[in-house]
Write an enzyme that holds these catalytic residues in place. Structure first.
Site, PDB file in Angstrom:
ATOM      1  N   PRO A   2       1.017  -1.270  -0.025  1.00  0.00           N
ATOM      2  CA  PRO A   2       0.076  -0.013  -0.113  1.00  0.00           C
ATOM      3  C   PRO A   2       0.782   1.011  -0.083  1.00  0.00           C
ATOM      4  CG  PRO A   2      -0.919  -1.817   1.735  1.00  0.00           C
ATOM      5  CD  PRO A   2       0.392  -2.069   1.100  1.00  0.00           C
ATOM      6  N   GLU A   3       0.456   2.219  -0.741  1.00  0.00           N
ATOM      7  CA  GLU A   3       1.208   3.409  -0.873  1.00  0.00           C
ATOM      8  C   GLU A   3       0.483   4.445  -0.143  1.00  0.00           C
ATOM      9  OE1 GLU A   3       3.085   4.413  -4.553  1.00  0.00           O
ATOM     10  OE2 GLU A   3       3.035   2.486  -5.268  1.00  0.00           O
ATOM     11  N   LYS A  53       3.405   5.516   4.941  1.00  0.00           N
ATOM     12  CA  LYS A  53       2.740   4.206   5.068  1.00  0.00           C
ATOM     13  C   LYS A  53       2.538   3.752   6.393  1.00  0.00           C
ATOM     14  CE  LYS A  53       5.186   3.152   0.763  1.00  0.00           C
ATOM     15  NZ  LYS A  53       6.213   2.209  -0.002  1.00  0.00           N
ATOM     16  N   ASN A 241       6.227   2.210  -5.477  1.00  0.00           N
ATOM     17  CA  ASN A 241       6.591   1.874  -6.807  1.00  0.00           C
ATOM     18  C   ASN A 241       5.895   2.339  -7.939  1.00  0.00           C
ATOM     19  OD1 ASN A 241       8.739   0.509  -7.955  1.00  0.00           O
ATOM     20  ND2 ASN A 241       7.538  -1.194  -8.563  1.00  0.00           N
ATOM     21  N   ARG A 334      12.829  -3.834  -6.392  1.00  0.00           N
ATOM     22  CA  ARG A 334      11.649  -3.620  -6.944  1.00  0.00           C
ATOM     23  C   ARG A 334      11.772  -3.143  -8.492  1.00  0.00           C
ATOM     24  NH1 ARG A 334       8.066  -1.842  -3.064  1.00  0.00           N
ATOM     25  NH2 ARG A 334       6.490  -2.324  -4.935  1.00  0.00           N
TER      26      ARG A 334
END
Length: 344
Positions: A2-3, A53, A241, A334
């Site tokens: 989750p961003e 976050k 990301n 990532r």
């Protein structure tokens, strides 16, 4: 993972349905959180905060529940709860990546709120509405993380925990179940302050020129590539990301340039753009990163990830600006997406 926009949306659900809602029964059906749960069980929740976050829930005995969802965590809310178009379209989950799309009008039209500390009856987000106004009165269940999914109506109260529930928070009219977090702990105010002090600025928490300058100074003090710095939560809070790739494309900035070599005005513009996209994400529930979309184009962008991003998850597809195939490589574990021409 989750961003930042997702965590702010989750905090707002707690602000609406748990803050000032009376005693909260806190338990750990799974058992791993049992000792900490006893520290706040039966106390009223007085505040819900998101910073990047991380989320912090304050109780009236001065202790806080700190939660970081990590890669796989999610909250399930059930009861007399509020949903918006994103939640209704996705069926109610708030958490994980690869979020489902938003069908505009899925809940009907409701008012929109703007304050992170709005009153509990304020409806926040695009077309949010109480589930009690959608057809017959009912109690429902939603899951919130990176994606939001509405699940079948519940027929008993409180509903039985499903799966490995690390923590359950229960009031007379709402319940929240937490699964799979990286961090779930009860800490005091001093520990909360230490955690927040170690985080970079969050545009929804740290406002004004000072926050922007703090970000600019942190970036330009390092030789680390800007593409990695944007994912460093000690530099800036909340970017993951998707937003990393999209912010750099929007700035036409190479992800491989060392932070100290990125012009100061470009770094400042990245901060301001992050503030803009974060607010859009909290409002819509989607990481909508393409500007100027109207009518059917905006509806498609809200409904489908392929129609809402410039470069993210578009490896090999033509750049929407110059036609060059979008590139991807793994950086610090990532996937990093960029246009080799626009971001040269």
């Amino acid at each position: 993972m989750p961003e930042g926009h997702s965590v702010h949306r989750i905090a707002r659900q707690f602000a609406r349905h748990f803050v000032d809602a009376g005693p909260v029964a806190v338990s750990s059906p799974q058992g791993r959180f049992a000792a900490d749960a006893r520290l706040v069980d039966g106390h009223a929740m007085t505040q819900a905060r998101a910073v990047g976050k991380q989320m912090f829930l304050e109780f009236d005995n001065g202790l806080w529940l700190r939660v970081h969802l990590g890669m796989y965590g999610a909250w399930d809310f059930a009861g007399d709860i509020t949903v918006d178009d994103t939640t209704a379209s996705a069926g109610g989950r708030m958490g994980q990546t690869n979020q489902r799309g938003t069908v505009v009008g899925a809940t009907g039209t409701g008012e929109r709120g703007v304050s992170a500390h709005a009153r509990r009856d304020t409806v926040v987000g695009a077309h949010e509405d109480s589930v009690w106004s959608i057809g017959a009165p009912r109690r429902t269940r939603i899951r919130m993380a990176e994606s939001e999914r509405l699940e079948p109506e519940i027929t008993e109260w409180p509903p039985e925990p499903i799966g490995q529930v690390r923590a359950r928070l229960l009031t007379a009219s709402a319940v929240a179940d937490l699964r799979g977090p990286t961090v779930c702990e009860v800490i005091d105010a001093a520990a909360v302050a230490r955690v927040i002090a170690a985080l970079g600025p969050d545009p929804l928490v740290d406002r004004g020129r000072a926050a922007e300058q703090r970000f600019v100074d942190a970036v330009r003090a390092k030789s680390t590539p800007i593409g990695l710095l944007l994912m460093d939560q000690s530099v800036v809070s909340g970017i993951g990301n998707v937003y990393r790739a999209e912010l750099l494309f929007r700035a036409r900035q190479s992800p491989f340039t060392p932070g100290r070599l990125v012009p100061e005005d470009v770094v400042g513009a990245l901060w301001r753009d992050w503030a803009k996209l974060l607010r859009i994400g909290v409002e819509t529930g989607q990481m909508l990163t393409m500007d100027g979309l109207r009518g059917e184009a905006r509806r498609r962008a809200l409904a489908h990830r392929d129609d809402r991003h410039w470069v993210y998850h578009r490896t090999g597809e033509p750049c929407r600006v110059c036609g060059t195939p979008i590139a991807m490589q793994v950086a610090a574990g990532r996937k990093l997406y960029w246009c080799p021409s626009c971001q040269a």
